[in-house]
Design a protein around this motif. Structure first.
Motif, PDB file in Angstrom:
ATOM      1  N   GLU A  56       0.832  -1.209   0.000  1.00 45.83           N
ATOM      2  CA  GLU A  56       0.000   0.000   0.000  1.00 45.83           C
ATOM      3  C   GLU A  56       0.866   1.259   0.000  1.00 45.83           C
ATOM      4  O   GLU A  56       0.617   2.202  -0.748  1.00 45.83           O
ATOM      5  CB  GLU A  56      -0.938   0.016   1.212  1.00 45.83           C
ATOM      6  CG  GLU A  56      -2.050  -0.995   1.151  1.00 45.83           C
ATOM      7  CD  GLU A  56      -3.052  -0.729   0.033  1.00 45.83           C
ATOM      8  OE1 GLU A  56      -3.273   0.437  -0.332  1.00 45.83           O
ATOM      9  OE2 GLU A  56      -3.612  -1.715  -0.481  1.00 45.83           O
ATOM     10  N   GLU A  57       1.884   1.282   0.853  1.00 43.14           N
ATOM     11  CA  GLU A  57       2.759   2.451   0.945  1.00 43.14           C
ATOM     12  C   GLU A  57       3.577   2.643  -0.335  1.00 43.14           C
ATOM     13  O   GLU A  57       3.791   3.767  -0.778  1.00 43.14           O
ATOM     14  CB  GLU A  57       3.687   2.341   2.161  1.00 43.14           C
ATOM     15  CG  GLU A  57       2.972   2.427   3.491  1.00 43.14           C
ATOM     16  CD  GLU A  57       2.306   3.775   3.730  1.00 43.14           C
ATOM     17  OE1 GLU A  57       2.848   4.806   3.289  1.00 43.14           O
ATOM     18  OE2 GLU A  57       1.231   3.784   4.347  1.00 43.14           O
ATOM     19  N   CYS A  58       4.029   1.550  -0.923  1.00 42.26           N
ATOM     20  CA  CYS A  58       4.815   1.657  -2.159  1.00 42.26           C
ATOM     21  C   CYS A  58       3.949   2.132  -3.322  1.00 42.26           C
ATOM     22  O   CYS A  58       4.398   2.925  -4.157  1.00 42.26           O
ATOM     23  CB  CYS A  58       5.496   0.330  -2.485  1.00 42.26           C
ATOM     24  SG  CYS A  58       6.887  -0.038  -1.392  1.00 42.26           S
ATOM     25  N   ILE A  59       2.716   1.675  -3.375  1.00 43.79           N
ATOM     26  CA  ILE A  59       1.815   2.155  -4.428  1.00 43.79           C
ATOM     27  C   ILE A  59       1.544   3.642  -4.238  1.00 43.79           C
ATOM     28  O   ILE A  59       1.612   4.423  -5.190  1.00 43.79           O
ATOM     29  CB  ILE A  59       0.506   1.336  -4.451  1.00 43.79           C
ATOM     30  CG1 ILE A  59       0.785  -0.045  -5.026  1.00 43.79           C
ATOM     31  CG2 ILE A  59      -0.578   2.053  -5.258  1.00 43.79           C
ATOM     32  CD1 ILE A  59      -0.366  -0.996  -4.980  1.00 43.79           C
ATOM     33  N   SER A  60       1.266   4.029  -3.021  1.00 39.84           N
ATOM     34  CA  SER A  60       1.029   5.444  -2.742  1.00 39.84           C
ATOM     35  C   SER A  60       2.265   6.278  -3.073  1.00 39.84           C
ATOM     36  O   SER A  60       2.172   7.333  -3.696  1.00 39.84           O
ATOM     37  CB  SER A  60       0.658   5.616  -1.266  1.00 39.84           C
ATOM     38  OG  SER A  60       0.489   6.970  -0.955  1.00 39.84           O
ATOM     39  N   GLY A  61       3.426   5.792  -2.675  1.00 40.74           N
ATOM     40  CA  GLY A  61       4.669   6.529  -2.894  1.00 40.74           C
ATOM     41  C   GLY A  61       5.100   6.605  -4.344  1.00 40.74           C
ATOM     42  O   GLY A  61       5.747   7.565  -4.764  1.00 40.74           O
ATOM     43  N   THR A  62       4.763   5.596  -5.129  1.00 42.99           N
ATOM     44  CA  THR A  62       5.200   5.591  -6.533  1.00 42.99           C
ATOM     45  C   THR A  62       4.189   6.229  -7.466  1.00 42.99           C
ATOM     46  O   THR A  62       4.561   6.815  -8.476  1.00 42.99           O
ATOM     47  CB  THR A  62       5.472   4.159  -7.037  1.00 42.99           C
ATOM     48  OG1 THR A  62       4.290   3.366  -6.856  1.00 42.99           O
ATOM     49  CG2 THR A  62       6.633   3.522  -6.309  1.00 42.99           C
ATOM     50  N   LEU A  63       2.907   6.106  -7.144  1.00 45.36           N
ATOM     51  CA  LEU A  63       1.887   6.513  -8.110  1.00 45.36           C
ATOM     52  C   LEU A  63       1.109   7.768  -7.739  1.00 45.36           C
ATOM     53  O   LEU A  63       0.393   8.301  -8.587  1.00 45.36           O
ATOM     54  CB  LEU A  63       0.918   5.358  -8.352  1.00 45.36           C
ATOM     55  CG  LEU A  63       1.570   4.078  -8.895  1.00 45.36           C
ATOM     56  CD1 LEU A  63       0.546   2.979  -9.045  1.00 45.36           C
ATOM     57  CD2 LEU A  63       2.284   4.339 -10.204  1.00 45.36           C
ATOM     58  N   SER A  64       1.200   8.244  -6.508  1.00 44.92           N
ATOM     59  CA  SER A  64       0.514   9.486  -6.159  1.00 44.92           C
ATOM     60  C   SER A  64       1.054  10.613  -7.031  1.00 44.92           C
ATOM     61  O   SER A  64       2.263  10.710  -7.255  1.00 44.92           O
ATOM     62  CB  SER A  64       0.752   9.842  -4.689  1.00 44.92           C
ATOM     63  OG  SER A  64       0.136   8.894  -3.857  1.00 44.92           O
ATOM     64  N   PHE A  65       0.184  11.430  -7.536  1.00 45.86           N
ATOM     65  CA  PHE A  65       0.555  12.524  -8.427  1.00 45.86           C
ATOM     66  C   PHE A  65       1.321  12.013  -9.644  1.00 45.86           C
ATOM     67  O   PHE A  65       2.207  12.677 -10.159  1.00 45.86           O
ATOM     68  CB  PHE A  65       1.375  13.589  -7.696  1.00 45.86           C
ATOM     69  CG  PHE A  65       0.636  14.218  -6.559  1.00 45.86           C
ATOM     70  CD1 PHE A  65      -0.297  15.216  -6.783  1.00 45.86           C
ATOM     71  CD2 PHE A  65       0.851  13.799  -5.260  1.00 45.86           C
ATOM     72  CE1 PHE A  65      -0.993  15.786  -5.739  1.00 45.86           C
ATOM     73  CE2 PHE A  65       0.150  14.365  -4.207  1.00 45.86           C
ATOM     74  CZ  PHE A  65      -0.772  15.357  -4.442  1.00 45.86           C
ATOM     75  N   ASN A  66       0.994  10.790 -10.076  1.00 48.28           N
ATOM     76  CA  ASN A  66       1.647  10.158 -11.231  1.00 48.28           C
ATOM     77  C   ASN A  66       3.159  10.059 -11.066  1.00 48.28           C
ATOM     78  O   ASN A  66       3.896  10.014 -12.045  1.00 48.28           O
ATOM     79  CB  ASN A  66       1.324  10.909 -12.523  1.00 48.28           C
ATOM     80  CG  ASN A  66      -0.132  10.829 -12.877  1.00 48.28           C
ATOM     81  OD1 ASN A  66      -0.758   9.800 -12.667  1.00 48.28           O
ATOM     82  ND2 ASN A  66      -0.671  11.902 -13.391  1.00 48.28           N
ATOM     83  N   GLY A  67       3.644  10.082  -9.838  1.00 45.05           N
ATOM     84  CA  GLY A  67       5.081   9.984  -9.595  1.00 45.05           C
ATOM     85  C   GLY A  67       5.848  11.225 -10.001  1.00 45.05           C
ATOM     86  O   GLY A  67       7.059  11.198 -10.134  1.00 45.05           O
ATOM     87  N   GLN A  68       5.136  12.332 -10.206  1.00 42.32           N
ATOM     88  CA  GLN A  68       5.776  13.548 -10.712  1.00 42.32           C
ATOM     89  C   GLN A  68       6.244  14.488  -9.616  1.00 42.32           C
ATOM     90  O   GLN A  68       6.538  15.639  -9.885  1.00 42.32           O
ATOM     91  CB  GLN A  68       4.815  14.271 -11.656  1.00 42.32           C
ATOM     92  CG  GLN A  68       4.514  13.466 -12.892  1.00 42.32           C
ATOM     93  CD  GLN A  68       3.474  14.130 -13.781  1.00 42.32           C
ATOM     94  OE1 GLN A  68       2.994  15.211 -13.479  1.00 42.32           O
ATOM     95  NE2 GLN A  68       3.145  13.485 -14.869  1.00 42.32           N
ATOM     96  N   ARG A  69       6.321  14.025  -8.402  1.00 44.94           N
ATOM     97  CA  ARG A  69       6.824  14.856  -7.313  1.00 44.94           C
ATOM     98  C   ARG A  69       8.241  14.414  -6.988  1.00 44.94           C
ATOM     99  O   ARG A  69       8.591  13.250  -7.139  1.00 44.94           O
ATOM    100  CB  ARG A  69       5.952  14.696  -6.077  1.00 44.94           C
ATOM    101  CG  ARG A  69       4.527  15.186  -6.314  1.00 44.94           C
ATOM    102  CD  ARG A  69       3.721  15.057  -5.087  1.00 44.94           C
ATOM    103  NE  ARG A  69       4.020  16.185  -4.219  1.00 44.94           N
ATOM    104  CZ  ARG A  69       3.377  16.418  -3.091  1.00 44.94           C
ATOM    105  NH1 ARG A  69       2.433  15.607  -2.689  1.00 44.94           N
ATOM    106  NH2 ARG A  69       3.686  17.450  -2.350  1.00 44.94           N
ATOM    107  N   CYS A  70       9.032  15.338  -6.515  1.00 41.77           N
ATOM    108  CA  CYS A  70      10.416  14.992  -6.179  1.00 41.77           C
ATOM    109  C   CYS A  70      10.471  13.992  -5.030  1.00 41.77           C
ATOM    110  O   CYS A  70      11.460  13.298  -4.867  1.00 41.77           O
ATOM    111  CB  CYS A  70      11.227  16.236  -5.864  1.00 41.77           C
ATOM    112  SG  CYS A  70      10.663  17.126  -4.394  1.00 41.77           S
ATOM    113  N   THR A  71       9.403  13.910  -4.255  1.00 45.60           N
ATOM    114  CA  THR A  71       9.379  12.985  -3.127  1.00 45.60           C
ATOM    115  C   THR A  71       8.830  11.609  -3.497  1.00 45.60           C
ATOM    116  O   THR A  71       8.767  10.719  -2.656  1.00 45.60           O
ATOM    117  CB  THR A  71       8.514  13.560  -1.986  1.00 45.60           C
ATOM    118  OG1 THR A  71       7.210  13.828  -2.496  1.00 45.60           O
ATOM    119  CG2 THR A  71       9.117  14.832  -1.422  1.00 45.60           C
ATOM    120  N   ALA A  72       8.439  11.414  -4.747  1.00 45.28           N
ATOM    121  CA  ALA A  72       7.881  10.118  -5.163  1.00 45.28           C
ATOM    122  C   ALA A  72       8.950   9.032  -5.083  1.00 45.28           C
ATOM    123  O   ALA A  72      10.130   9.277  -5.314  1.00 45.28           O
ATOM    124  CB  ALA A  72       7.346  10.211  -6.590  1.00 45.28           C
TER     125      ALA A  72
END
Length: 102
Positions: A56-72
């Motif tokens: 769940e955390e990896c999906i959120s971290g990789t795909l939130s905002f299409n991964g377009q954040r520097c924190t992705a």
């Protein structure tokens, strides 16, 4: 940097920038470098991880905002003893995502 009064360089930017800054230090081999993998933020999943939570955390971290954040999350390191199960769960959860605005 050229004064030599800098002891530590912490940088999220790319390696060319880090090398350029380090080369300006009069004692570059004494300069401590804390580099951010060129914003390739890693996730590390160890064998004793709660796989449901980790997925769940990896999906959120990789795909939130299409991964377009520097924190992705850009790189996932999963221990070899659980990687097959992790990949199966991860793929199932990604397949279950709906298309459209988040």
């Amino acid at each position: 940097m050229q004064s030599g009064k800098i002891d530590v360089l912490a940088l999220i930017g790319n390696s060319k920038s880090a090398n350029a800054l380090q080369s300006q230090h009069p004692k570059g081999n004494r300069l401590r470098m804390v580099l951010g993998l060129e914003a390739k933020n890693p996730a590390i999943v160890l064998p004793d991880a709660d796989l449901d939570l980790a997925v769940e955390e990896c999906i959120s971290g990789t795909l939130s905002f299409n991964g377009q954040r520097c924190t992705a999350l850009k790189v996932l390191y999963v221990h070899e003893s659980i990687v097959d199960e992790f990949n199966t769960l991860f793929s199932e959860k990604v397949d279950a995502l709906s298309f459209g605005n988040p």
